[in-house]
Design an enzyme around this catalytic site. Structure first.
Site, PDB file in Angstrom:
ATOM      1  N   ARG A  59      19.397 -28.998 -30.406  1.00 25.25           N
ATOM      2  CA  ARG A  59      19.935 -29.702 -29.234  1.00 25.25           C
ATOM      3  C   ARG A  59      21.263 -29.074 -28.791  1.00 25.25           C
ATOM      4  O   ARG A  59      21.632 -29.146 -27.619  1.00 25.25           O
ATOM      5  CB  ARG A  59      20.115 -31.208 -29.541  1.00 25.25           C
ATOM      6  CG  ARG A  59      20.784 -31.976 -28.413  1.00 25.25           C
ATOM      7  CD  ARG A  59      20.502 -33.463 -28.445  1.00 25.25           C
ATOM      8  NE  ARG A  59      20.720 -34.071 -29.735  1.00 25.25           N
ATOM      9  CZ  ARG A  59      21.911 -34.310 -30.293  1.00 25.25           C
ATOM     10  NH1 ARG A  59      23.021 -33.970 -29.668  1.00 25.25           N
ATOM     11  NH2 ARG A  59      21.993 -34.864 -31.478  1.00 25.25           N
ATOM     12  N   TYR A 112      14.589 -33.216  -3.183  1.00 25.40           N
ATOM     13  CA  TYR A 112      13.482 -33.685  -4.012  1.00 25.40           C
ATOM     14  C   TYR A 112      13.640 -35.201  -4.234  1.00 25.40           C
ATOM     15  O   TYR A 112      14.727 -35.666  -4.624  1.00 25.40           O
ATOM     16  CB  TYR A 112      13.513 -32.906  -5.337  1.00 25.40           C
ATOM     17  CG  TYR A 112      12.451 -33.338  -6.304  1.00 25.40           C
ATOM     18  CD1 TYR A 112      11.108 -33.313  -5.950  1.00 25.40           C
ATOM     19  CD2 TYR A 112      12.778 -33.790  -7.575  1.00 25.40           C
ATOM     20  CE1 TYR A 112      10.125 -33.715  -6.842  1.00 25.40           C
ATOM     21  CE2 TYR A 112      11.804 -34.178  -8.471  1.00 25.40           C
ATOM     22  CZ  TYR A 112      10.476 -34.144  -8.094  1.00 25.40           C
ATOM     23  OH  TYR A 112       9.513 -34.557  -8.973  1.00 25.40           O
ATOM     24  N   ASP A 184      20.717 -26.780  -5.445  1.00 23.48           N
ATOM     25  CA  ASP A 184      19.380 -26.724  -6.026  1.00 23.48           C
ATOM     26  C   ASP A 184      18.672 -25.532  -5.376  1.00 23.48           C
ATOM     27  O   ASP A 184      18.318 -25.571  -4.203  1.00 23.48           O
ATOM     28  CB  ASP A 184      18.630 -28.042  -5.760  1.00 23.48           C
ATOM     29  CG  ASP A 184      17.246 -28.062  -6.407  1.00 23.48           C
ATOM     30  OD1 ASP A 184      16.699 -26.975  -6.656  1.00 23.48           O
ATOM     31  OD2 ASP A 184      16.719 -29.168  -6.640  1.00 23.48           O
ATOM     32  N   LYS A 209       9.012 -24.438 -11.642  1.00 17.06           N
ATOM     33  CA  LYS A 209       8.489 -23.843 -10.410  1.00 17.06           C
ATOM     34  C   LYS A 209       8.461 -22.302 -10.494  1.00 17.06           C
ATOM     35  O   LYS A 209       7.897 -21.775 -11.415  1.00 17.06           O
ATOM     36  CB  LYS A 209       9.309 -24.326  -9.208  1.00 17.06           C
ATOM     37  CG  LYS A 209       9.698 -25.803  -9.273  1.00 17.06           C
ATOM     38  CD  LYS A 209       8.507 -26.729  -9.330  1.00 17.06           C
ATOM     39  CE  LYS A 209       8.998 -28.165  -9.411  1.00 17.06           C
ATOM     40  NZ  LYS A 209       7.975 -29.109  -9.813  1.00 17.06           N
TER      41      LYS A 209
HETATM   42  C1  LIG Z   1      13.591 -28.823  -5.400  1.00 17.91           C
HETATM   43  C2  LIG Z   1      13.311 -29.525  -6.696  1.00 17.91           C
HETATM   44  N1  LIG Z   1      14.338 -29.856  -7.486  1.00 17.91           N
HETATM   45  C3  LIG Z   1      14.157 -30.506  -8.649  1.00 17.91           C
HETATM   46  C4  LIG Z   1      12.896 -30.866  -9.074  1.00 17.91           C
HETATM   47  C5  LIG Z   1      12.726 -31.599 -10.362  1.00 17.91           C
HETATM   48  O1  LIG Z   1      12.183 -30.725 -11.325  1.00 17.91           O
HETATM   49  P1  LIG Z   1      11.306 -31.205 -12.569  1.00 17.91           P
HETATM   50  O2  LIG Z   1      10.001 -31.691 -12.029  1.00 17.91           O
HETATM   51  O3  LIG Z   1      11.186 -29.964 -13.382  1.00 17.91           O
HETATM   52  O4  LIG Z   1      12.055 -32.296 -13.240  1.00 17.91           O
HETATM   53  C6  LIG Z   1      11.782 -30.533  -8.289  1.00 17.91           C
HETATM   54  C7  LIG Z   1      10.441 -30.914  -8.697  1.00 17.91           C
HETATM   55  O5  LIG Z   1       9.477 -30.783  -7.942  1.00 17.91           O
HETATM   56  C8  LIG Z   1      12.002 -29.856  -7.057  1.00 17.91           C
HETATM   57  O6  LIG Z   1      10.993 -29.525  -6.237  1.00 17.91           O
END
Ligand SMILES: Cc1ncc(COP(=O)(O)O)c(C=O)c1O
Length: 406
Positions: A59, A112, A184, A209
């Protein structure tokens, strides 16, 4: 990787984070262990006291995870990175590290869905208030900043509207007010956009992704610019506990090696598909950063190296037509997530962005009929043929409906 300053991004993808390993292994071994044996009681004590560098407990730090973190920090042009158990664990760690009761956050209104929900529920419960604005309009960011604003959180292109925000302008404004800029960068990946070079302080990705790219890992990453921020984030992540598993880190590191060539193909194919869709008579509107019709095309041209693999659209006939399309595709798979080698299609209002609620969705431009496509690396002719037959089915369904009503 040694002497990397002049090396091209594509080469960095293959070599970053790679060191010399036991037995001459050319890839990082998977240290699938929760804990590490100390040489002596004194050794354990000095590791905990920070007097000696080494591994204690997964961790806190793990060599397989660290190799992947170093690779992504290098690709993003950051100082160091922190691997998290999911993109959302990364988002939570960021707000846990950067905010406290009484603080204020400015966030893109098209992000998101669960990021919006996290800010509106858990962070709000702990006394952190958020103002959601269209960050594609820099003036709105300026107006929303208050004396207690600690973070300006931008997702660009935004999920799922693909709104593009000017990272340089936003960073300049935020820094004038001593707020940190968090980006992000999931939709672009470091192959197409480097927010730190544009002024951002922290970059996050859902590793799930494009970075992993094979739809077989859930993970997240935070990239920071300096050692002090890194140490603060490392402590926060250790306390919140949302770390990535060594095996998943290994898979992500493997995926990174093909990131540059995958992104090239995602961009090439998505451009061809977007141009084809734009001319199709059933399209009500389409948004793709590589189309000149995109309202923020010029901002995109300034700050990214390619338009990415994501397309959003609405069909004439709205949600009903979109549902027929989603139920009729064969190669595109009806599934959430994005950025993998396989093409996916989904409906944000009832799926990824359902948790936000309709009001917040509409405020962020997420219409009920919006369909999101993630273009994979299959042959583009096969993908177009699949969309063509699905749209033909939409036309047949609409004709039948029309006949019933006359
Ligand atoms: C732009 C974006 N940020 C964050 C996330 C969150 O990621 P995770 O599903 O790996 O928790 C996603 C998930 O689809 C996303 O598309």
């Amino acid at each position: 990787m040694k002497n990397h300053s002049k090396i091209d991004f594509q080469t960095k993808c293959v070599h970053s984070g790679i060191d010399e390993y036991e037995y001459g292994s050319v890839v990082p071994p998977i240290y699938q262990t929760s804990t590490f044996k100390f040489k002596s009681a004194q050794h354990g004590a000095s590791l905990f006291a920070g007097e000696e560098r080494g591994y204690i407990y997964t961790r806190m730090l793990n060599p397989t995870i660290e190799a992947m973190e170093n690779a992504i920090a290098e690709l993003e042009g950051g100082h160091k990175a922190l691997g998290c158990g999911s993109g959302m664990a990364a988002v939570h760690t960021i707000f846990g590290a950067l905010t406290q009761t009484g603080d204020h956050v400015v966030c893109s209104s098209a992000v998101y869905g669960p990021t919006t929900t996290l800010l509106n529920t858990i962070m709000k419960k702990f006394g952190v208030e958020t103002t959601f604005v269209d960050t594609a309009k820099t003036d709105e960011v300026k107006k929303a900043i208050k004396p207690n604003t600690k973070v300006v959180y931008v997702e660009t292109p935004g999920n799922p509207t693909l709104c593009i925000s000017d990272l340089k302008e936003i960073s300049d404004i935020a820094h004038q007010h001593k707020a940190m800029v968090v980006v992000d960068n999931t939709f672009m990946s470091p192959a197409l956009q480097n927010p730190i070079a544009l002024g951002a302080d922290v970059v996050m990705h859902s590793l799930t992704k494009f970075l992993n790219g094979h739809a077989d890992v859930v993970g997240g990453i935070i990239v920071v610019k300096d050692e002090q921020t890194y140490q603060h984030f490392r402590k926060t992540l250790n306390q919140l506990g949302g770390v990535i598993d060594p095996f998943n880190a290994f898979l992500v590191h493997r995926g990174l090696k093909t990131l540059a060539i995958r992104m090239e193909r995602h961009c090439e194919s998505a451009q061809v598909i977007a141009e084809w869709l734009e001319k199709h008579p059933l399209i009500k509107w389409i948004r793709y950063p590589g189309l000149k019709s995109h309202p923020h095309f010029n901002i995109g041209q300034k700050q990214h190296k390619g338009p990415g693999g994501m397309i959003t659209l609405e069909l004439k006939g709205g949600l009903e037509a979109g549902r027929v399309m989603m139920d009729s595709v064969n190669l595109f798979q009806l599934a959430v997530s994005l950025g993998g080698v396989e093409s996916l299609i989904q409906h944000p209002a009832s799926m990824t962005h359902f948790s936000m609620g309709k009001e917040a969705r509409l405020a962020g431009g997420i219409t009920e009929g919006l369909v999101r496509i993630s273009v994979g690396i299959e042959n583009v002719k096969d993908l177009i043929a699949d969309l063509e037959q699905a749209l033909e089915k939409v036309k047949i369904a609409q004709n039948k409906q029309h006949e019933l009503h006359v």
